[in-house]
Design a protein around this motif. Sequence first.
Motif, PDB file in Angstrom:
ATOM      1  N   SER A  53       0.848  -1.197   0.000  1.00  0.00           N
ATOM      2  CA  SER A  53       0.000   0.000   0.000  1.00  0.00           C
ATOM      3  C   SER A  53       0.876   1.237   0.000  1.00  0.00           C
ATOM      4  CB  SER A  53      -0.925   0.013   1.228  1.00  0.00           C
ATOM      5  OG  SER A  53      -0.166   0.097   2.420  1.00  0.00           O
ATOM      6  N   ARG A  54       0.353   2.313  -0.545  1.00  0.00           N
ATOM      7  CA  ARG A  54       1.094   3.571  -0.606  1.00  0.00           C
ATOM      8  C   ARG A  54       0.155   4.699  -0.228  1.00  0.00           C
ATOM      9  NH1 ARG A  54       3.310   7.026  -5.702  1.00  0.00           N
ATOM     10  NH2 ARG A  54       4.920   8.234  -4.610  1.00  0.00           N
ATOM     11  N   ALA A  55       0.525   5.459   0.784  1.00  0.00           N
ATOM     12  CA  ALA A  55      -0.249   6.611   1.223  1.00  0.00           C
ATOM     13  C   ALA A  55       0.547   7.869   0.905  1.00  0.00           C
ATOM     14  CB  ALA A  55      -0.536   6.534   2.719  1.00  0.00           C
ATOM     15  N   VAL A  56      -0.091   8.821   0.206  1.00  0.00           N
ATOM     16  CA  VAL A  56       0.595  10.028  -0.247  1.00  0.00           C
ATOM     17  C   VAL A  56      -0.164  11.258   0.236  1.00  0.00           C
ATOM     18  CG1 VAL A  56       1.391  11.345  -2.250  1.00  0.00           C
ATOM     19  CG2 VAL A  56       1.458   8.839  -2.290  1.00  0.00           C
ATOM     20  N   THR A 227      -7.944   2.387  -5.129  1.00  0.00           N
ATOM     21  CA  THR A 227      -7.436   3.751  -4.983  1.00  0.00           C
ATOM     22  C   THR A 227      -8.498   4.584  -4.290  1.00  0.00           C
ATOM     23  OG1 THR A 227      -6.105   3.588  -7.007  1.00  0.00           O
ATOM     24  CG2 THR A 227      -6.573   5.800  -6.171  1.00  0.00           C
ATOM     25  N   GLU A 228      -8.063   5.320  -3.286  1.00  0.00           N
ATOM     26  CA  GLU A 228      -8.982   6.120  -2.484  1.00  0.00           C
ATOM     27  C   GLU A 228      -8.396   7.518  -2.344  1.00  0.00           C
ATOM     28  OE1 GLU A 228     -10.932   5.722   1.989  1.00  0.00           O
ATOM     29  OE2 GLU A 228      -9.804   4.077   1.095  1.00  0.00           O
ATOM     30  N   ARG A 229      -9.181   8.553  -2.679  1.00  0.00           N
ATOM     31  CA  ARG A 229      -8.675   9.924  -2.635  1.00  0.00           C
ATOM     32  C   ARG A 229      -9.432  10.758  -1.605  1.00  0.00           C
ATOM     33  NH1 ARG A 229      -5.171  11.107  -6.645  1.00  0.00           N
ATOM     34  NH2 ARG A 229      -5.036   9.597  -8.348  1.00  0.00           N
ATOM     35  N   ALA A 230      -8.675  11.563  -0.869  1.00  0.00           N
ATOM     36  CA  ALA A 230      -9.254  12.462   0.112  1.00  0.00           C
ATOM     37  C   ALA A 230      -9.540  13.811  -0.530  1.00  0.00           C
ATOM     38  CB  ALA A 230      -8.286  12.641   1.286  1.00  0.00           C
ATOM     39  N   ALA A 234      -4.813  14.195  -0.853  1.00  0.00           N
ATOM     40  CA  ALA A 234      -4.068  13.000  -0.453  1.00  0.00           C
ATOM     41  C   ALA A 234      -4.754  11.775  -1.042  1.00  0.00           C
ATOM     42  CB  ALA A 234      -4.021  12.895   1.073  1.00  0.00           C
ATOM     43  N   TYR A 235      -3.977  10.722  -1.248  1.00  0.00           N
ATOM     44  CA  TYR A 235      -4.583   9.505  -1.770  1.00  0.00           C
ATOM     45  C   TYR A 235      -3.852   8.277  -1.255  1.00  0.00           C
ATOM     46  CZ  TYR A 235      -0.737   9.343  -5.186  1.00  0.00           C
ATOM     47  OH  TYR A 235       0.489   9.287  -5.778  1.00  0.00           O
ATOM     48  N   PRO A 286     -10.754   4.964   7.226  1.00  0.00           N
ATOM     49  CA  PRO A 286     -11.098   5.654   5.989  1.00  0.00           C
ATOM     50  C   PRO A 286     -10.086   6.735   5.660  1.00  0.00           C
ATOM     51  CG  PRO A 286     -12.487   6.399   7.797  1.00  0.00           C
ATOM     52  CD  PRO A 286     -11.678   5.243   8.327  1.00  0.00           C
ATOM     53  N   TYR A 287     -10.154   7.233   4.447  1.00  0.00           N
ATOM     54  CA  TYR A 287      -9.131   8.158   3.954  1.00  0.00           C
ATOM     55  C   TYR A 287      -9.808   9.331   3.277  1.00  0.00           C
ATOM     56  CZ  TYR A 287      -4.247   8.990   2.640  1.00  0.00           C
ATOM     57  OH  TYR A 287      -2.960   9.475   2.535  1.00  0.00           O
ATOM     58  N   ALA A 288     -10.664  10.026   4.016  1.00  0.00           N
ATOM     59  CA  ALA A 288     -11.441  11.096   3.394  1.00  0.00           C
ATOM     60  C   ALA A 288     -11.123  12.470   3.932  1.00  0.00           C
ATOM     61  CB  ALA A 288     -12.927  10.808   3.595  1.00  0.00           C
TER      62      ALA A 288
END
Length: 289
Positions: A53-56, A227-230, A234-235, A286-288
């Motif tokens: 996983s990659r969090a940016v 893929t999840e984008r805030a 950030a994603y 969650p990543y929102a």
Amino acid sequence: MRRWILPAALALAAALPAVTAVPAAARTAAPDPAQAVKAQLRPERGVRVDEVSRAVTAKASTRTRYHSGIQLGPTGPVASWADVEDASDDRSSGGQGSKPGQRAAVGTSVYTTGEAVAELLPKDKLWVRTEQGDRYPNLALAVASKQTINVFDPAVLRAALKGKRAGAVSGGHLYRGTITYAKLYEAAKGYYGKLFSGAPRGAYAKTTISWRLWTDSRGLPLRLATTERAVSGAYRTIDTRYSGWGEHLIITAPARAEVVEWEDRRRPGPDAPESDISLSAAHSEPYAS
């Protein structure tokens, strides 16, 4: 404890075969992934997980690797083990990652060993135990993976796959689509309701997860890429591969003589924050924001 740790060579064998399209004439009706997974929910059976996983964010970019084993039961994951390693890239402050470690989830407890907790262990102990209680919707899954789409719940799979056509690929099928947390909550209120302390609201409800799911000839998940984008920009991307569906797997807690309680750990200097060995980056967050 050793009996549940899979040999490294076996874990590495989870690599997927090359995915290629097949002629239309060779295509057959796709098996139902929800039914295929439901058939795997049996006591003392399991599955292996290899995940990156990659969090940016604007300030940091971090990769996390999981090599895990999940023991299943009639309701889903019931226990797990995981080798976990975080690695920060050049965008992160100092470019440093956290120390690698191994975790096991049994009951409501997480056991941690390895470099991540080496300084906390008395000489005669190998593991640190932390009590998680009912903090996570599914502790075994939180230890083994960061995926936000719970492929071990047939209802979640049905919601994600509703109206989606399977594309034939070598050895199985490929699905793709999007889903919101609001839809995931509707499919599994117990799981996602625990995650959000009720129904997701505001930005969380509208957050969209883009996904691709590869399945084998039986309909079982081989790979899930999300893929999840805030709203901040950030994603997070998560690429999870599954193998060894149905293998015999029993995960047990370490021997009590090898375990130190978090409260009784060695304190060589200032207390280490409990977050060092917690699941603060667990799949279920969650990543929102």
